[in-house]
Design a protein around this motif. Structure first.
Motif, mmCIF file in Angstrom:
data_model
loop_
_atom_site.group_PDB
_atom_site.id
_atom_site.type_symbol
_atom_site.label_atom_id
_atom_site.label_comp_id
_atom_site.label_asym_id
_atom_site.label_seq_id
_atom_site.Cartn_x
_atom_site.Cartn_y
_atom_site.Cartn_z
ATOM 1 N N TYR B 135 0.843 -1.208 0.000
ATOM 2 C CA TYR B 135 0.000 0.000 0.000
ATOM 3 C C TYR B 135 0.875 1.253 0.000
ATOM 4 O O TYR B 135 0.664 2.182 -0.792
ATOM 5 C CB TYR B 135 -0.911 -0.023 1.226
ATOM 6 N N GLN B 138 2.372 1.838 -3.305
ATOM 7 C CA GLN B 138 1.411 2.291 -4.318
ATOM 8 C C GLN B 138 1.031 3.750 -4.119
ATOM 9 O O GLN B 138 0.847 4.478 -5.089
ATOM 10 C CB GLN B 138 0.172 1.388 -4.295
ATOM 11 N N GLN B 143 0.141 5.375 -7.536
ATOM 12 C CA GLN B 143 -0.679 4.387 -8.237
ATOM 13 C C GLN B 143 -2.058 4.281 -7.592
ATOM 14 O O GLN B 143 -2.988 3.754 -8.181
ATOM 15 C CB GLN B 143 -0.001 3.011 -8.206
ATOM 16 N N TYR B 144 -2.129 4.736 -6.343
ATOM 17 C CA TYR B 144 -3.390 4.663 -5.623
ATOM 18 C C TYR B 144 -3.424 5.821 -4.617
ATOM 19 O O TYR B 144 -2.419 6.072 -3.941
ATOM 20 C CB TYR B 144 -3.524 3.323 -4.888
ATOM 21 N N ARG B 170 -3.168 -6.084 -3.254
ATOM 22 C CA ARG B 170 -2.731 -4.720 -3.584
ATOM 23 C C ARG B 170 -3.893 -3.771 -3.312
ATOM 24 O O ARG B 170 -5.054 -4.138 -3.552
ATOM 25 C CB ARG B 170 -2.339 -4.615 -5.056
ATOM 26 N N THR B 172 -4.791 -1.303 -5.042
ATOM 27 C CA THR B 172 -5.519 -1.040 -6.283
ATOM 28 C C THR B 172 -6.571 -2.114 -6.558
ATOM 29 O O THR B 172 -7.567 -1.851 -7.197
ATOM 30 C CB THR B 172 -4.545 -1.004 -7.476
ATOM 31 N N HIS B 173 -6.355 -3.312 -6.060
ATOM 32 C CA HIS B 173 -7.283 -4.404 -6.328
ATOM 33 C C HIS B 173 -8.327 -4.566 -5.230
ATOM 34 O O HIS B 173 -9.523 -4.702 -5.504
ATOM 35 C CB HIS B 173 -6.495 -5.717 -6.505
#
Lengths: 358, 474
Positions: B135, B138, B143-144, B170, B172-173
């Motif tokens: 996390y 990311q 990315q997030y 992740r 993002t997922h």
């Protein structure tokens, strides 16, 4: 729900129900305790075995809680001292009864957990006499750390029965029972399919020796079923890595707690008379078990005196010749022990209604 | 709490019933409570570490989000890494490194002493720290966006199906799914339950059964002939695969009940045709984590093949160490690094023999041979992984080579050979004959009958052992 999904769900549940029904009918029925000298399945299929009908008038009942000495798996059932005792008491019309049942609630490898569970179960029975014939090996300190799932019978199923649960002391529950075990035994008590697995693997092992230990229970942590009628087909061999562990007993001062707990539950059985026997054995002076045996003897004697329970110390009753391994009787010793019991047990039986004790 | 227990069988429907009854906000809070109950079931103080890790990364994420200064962002990322890896180091590695340092010091004649801390390794610590690090990376890489809602973030760290042994998710997922928790759908419940059943079969029927042989052989290798020793090696390979894949199945199935789809962790590893292909099929979420956050951070493939191989060796060494603070895991990592280096060195030559990157691309005798050979190498790796000390490893290697004088192969062990063969054939059919797709095309009632038979098989064939999941210890 779509019709297809409904049909699929019905097929799924129907097949499960069918499997449960099959398992239930395939499990052998244990003989009733009144008519069997011992439970051939070591308390498996026990609802029939423990559902004690009330004895008829003029019939007396003795419940014998014990260990491998009274189970005597190596002997035909009619040669065990409890069965001999039953015949002798009945023949002698002991207590004025027409028949005296000696219910042999014994099995090999019994632990303090199982002894206490049996005593708790007997809270719902009213035998004329209840006897605990116990020895040091039944109260090893290992049991202090043992959970219900660590015992080798399915007697722990009893904890899921409210009456037995209520009869167990809090210390027992705290020490041996956790939620997972309770749920496990509650499930296996009610679902035949779960009990069938043990039976199936034992059956397969009788057919093809080696299957059970090889594929199912490598460190046998339960008793295989004893299925005398299944024919052996082949021996599939055993694992090359297996190491036989010696018989272990470990009685420490802490184990006294287990003994005291059992005696409390035992004393609460609503029997008309209670008797505790320290089982006969023969130990050499050099045997490390001897010191533990003596400590057990002292503890048992003290605890029974505190509770005012009747105690027979039979530990030194016989010499070496009576045993095949120091703990288990030769056939002749079963006869001799029956004679010893016959000299005193009749006096412990309360008289049958309207009769004088013989 | 373990998945293959009656406690979990009671816990899961209760949580699902509560979930169904609540509003989306309430669902998140309830799942968070359930996740902490699940995690703290054995030892409540475990939860404190989870709280610490959650609060650290929640705040570092917000701080990284708020600043545009690259240097400061690196500082916050560094703090997150130090905090997470510090927890991991203290609880998992301190005793190992300190005791080895003491031994090394004594080797040079100096006096040194270390009193072991003796911490009990909190279950799943390696998994959730990696998930929180993911996390942080990311958010750092934009990315997030940093999660503002503490409850959602705390649930991301602790979501009970994947908390103690992955799959390592992740942000993002997983995070978007946790932010929009919907009411359970019948299809999800059906798919989830079927997946749980598969997981139970893999764990209780296969993994625990293979443990019988693996445990026996590794417990007394001197008594084993070469045939039995090889069976022991493959049995442990199968055990760890079915144990871990079974766990992942139950995790994925449990999450699916709540409409959450977790990442897949395994893709038929027995079908790997070379070492990189095998690693792309095995514990994929961990492999992906190492690829994205370590291998690529070290430069990845950017600086030539030699540097890439070096990076891969470092990654596999650390991957070994991730599995446990013991030399066998490090040696296992190095063994895989050796295989990788050798593979890269010989790759051009191997291609001439029909050794393709993917067996599915072209099914040839060469590809199948390569596939079997890779599995033999992985089984040797499993021996290193499973041997608790050098003496056992030495004895196992002697037994594998047939040097310890033992002979014989008890007839019943052929049953285990059959299980291993069935494993290979089923994965082969899944890989090359679209077995799963064909099964999915069957009528619903027939599939339902199959699931019922699988349920009965789990009940009757489960081993009479109480074996914990192997990956709980990592």
């Amino acid at each position: 729900m779509k019709p297809g999904a409904g049909i699929a769900l019905a097929v799924f549940l129907g097949l499960l129900a069918g499997a449960e029904r099959l398992a239930s009918s395939a499990l052998p029925t244990a003989p009733r305790a009144e008519f069997a000298a011992r439970n051939p399945y070591r308390f498996r299929s026990w609802p029939e075995y423990t559902r004690l009908s009330r004895p008829r008038t003029n019939e007396a009942r003795i419940v014998w809680i014990s260990n491998s000495q009274a189970y005597a798996g190596e002997l035909p059932a009619n040669r065990i001292y409890t069965d001999r005792l039953e015949r002798a008491l009945t023949d002698a019309r002991a207590g004025g009864y027409q028949r005296v049942d000696v219910l042999n609630w014994s099995f090999d490898g019994v632990t303090s957990i199982e002894l206490t569970l049996m005593a708790a179960r007997l809270r719902q029975a009213e035998p004329e006499l209840v006897v605990a014939a116990i020895g040091v090996a039944d109260f090893s300190s290992f049991n202090l750390d043992r959970r219900l799932s660590g015992v080798r019978t399915d007697l722990p199923r009893l904890v899921s029965h409210p009456a037995v649960w209520r009869a167990l002391p809090p210390s027992f529950k705290k020490r041996h029972v956790n939620i997972e075990d309770w749920l496990t035994y509650a499930a296996s008590d009610r679902v035949a399919l779960l009990r069938f697995r043990d039976y199936m693997w034992s059956w397969l092992d009788h057919r093809w020796s080696g299957l059970q230990m090889g594929f199912y229970a490598p460190a046998i942590n339960y008793h295989p079923w004893r299925l005398d009628r299944v024919q052996r087909r082949a021996n599939l061999g055993g694992p090359p890595w297996r190491e036989r562990r010696p018989f272990q007993v470990d009685y420490t001062p802490a184990a006294r707690e287990l003994l005291a707990e059992f005696l409390d539950v035992f004393q609460a059985i609503p029997a008309r008379a209670h008797l505790v026997i320290m089982t006969p054995r023969f130990l050499e002076e050099w045997d490390p078990l001897l010191a533990m045996d003596r400590a057990f003897q002292r503890d048992l004697s003290d605890l029974l005196a505190e509770r005012g329970l009747l105690f027979w110390d039979d530990s030194q009753l016989f010499g070496r010749e009576a045993f095949h391994d120091g703990l288990h009787f030769n056939p002749d010793a079963h006869r001799a022990y029956t004679e010893r019991l016959m000299r005193e047990i009749p006096a412990l039986l309360p008289s049958a209604p309207g009769k004088q004790a013989s | 709490m373990w998945f293959h227990t009656y406690t979990y069988a009671l816990f899961l429907p209760i949580v699902l019933a509560l979930y169904t009854a609540l509003s989306p906000g309430g669902r998140r809070l309830m799942l968070l409570g359930a996740s902490y109950l699940f995690y703290c079931w054995a030892l409540p103080w475990y939860g404190l570490l989870l709280v610490a890790s959650t609060l650290l990364d929640y705040n570092m994420g917000l701080l990284m989000e708020r600043t545009h200064r690259a240097g400061l962002r690196r500082v916050w990322l560094g703090l997150s890494l130090v905090g997470n890896l510090g927890i991991l180091a203290a609880f998992k590695y301190a005793d190992f490194f300190a005791s080895n340092a003491v031994a090394l010091t004594r080797l040079f004649g100096a006096e040194a002493h270390w009193e072991p801390l003796g911490f009990i390794l909190p279950a799943g610590i390696s998994f959730y720290t990696f998930q929180t690090i993911s996390y942080s990376f990311q958010v750092y890489r934009r990315q997030y966006p940093a999660e503002k809602d503490l409850v959602t973030f705390a649930l991301y760290v602790s979501f009970f199906p994947q908390l103690v042994a992955g799959p390592i998710e992740r942000a993002t997922h997983l995070m978007p799914q946790l932010k929009s928790l919907a009411a359970p759908r019948l299809d999800d419940i059906r798919a989830g339950l079927c997946r749980i059943l598969i997981g139970l079969f893999r764990k209780l029927v296969i993994a625990d059964r293979m443990d019988i042989v693996a445990d026996g052989v590794f417990g007394n290798p001197d008594a084993c002939s070469a045939g039995v020793a090889w069976l022991g090696a493959f049995s442990f390979y199968a055990q760890i695969y079915f144990d871990f894949a079974g766990y992942a199945d139950i995790a994925i199935g449990s999450a699916r009940l709540f409409g959450v789809r977790l990442l897949e962790n395994f893709r038929r590893p027995a079908m790997g045709v070379n070492i990189t292909d095998w690693w792309n099929r095995w514990h994929m979420t961990l492999t992906g984590w190492f690829r994205d956050y370590l291998f690529n951070s070290l430069g990845g493939f950017k600086h030539g093949q030699a540097r890439a191989v070096l990076n891969a060796v470092i990654v596999l060494f650390l991957c070994g160490l991730w599995h446990g603070a013991a030399w066998n895991y490090i040696f296992w990592g190095l063994w895989n690094a050796f295989l990788l280096v050798t593979y890269y060195a010989l790759r051009a030559g191997l291609k001439r023999f029909g050794h393709f990157r993917r067996a599915s691309a072209r099914l040839t005798i060469g590809a199948i041979g390569a596939n079997l050979f890779v599995n033999v190498l992985i089984a040797i790796g499993a021996v290193i992984f499973r041997s608790p000390d050098l003496a056992t490893l030495g004895a196992m290697l002697r037994a594998l080579a047939g040097l310890n004088g033992a002979s014989g192969f008890p007839p019943y062990l052929w049953g285990y050979v059959a299980i291993l063969a069935a494993w290979y054939l089923v994965e082969f059919a899944q890989e090359h004959a679209r077995l799963n797709e064909r099964a999915a095309a069957l009528p619903a009632w027939l599939r339902a009958a199959g699931w019922a038979l699988l349920a009965v098989a789990v009940t009757l064939l489960a081993v009479n052992l109480q074996t914990p999941y192997l990956y709980f210890q990592f």
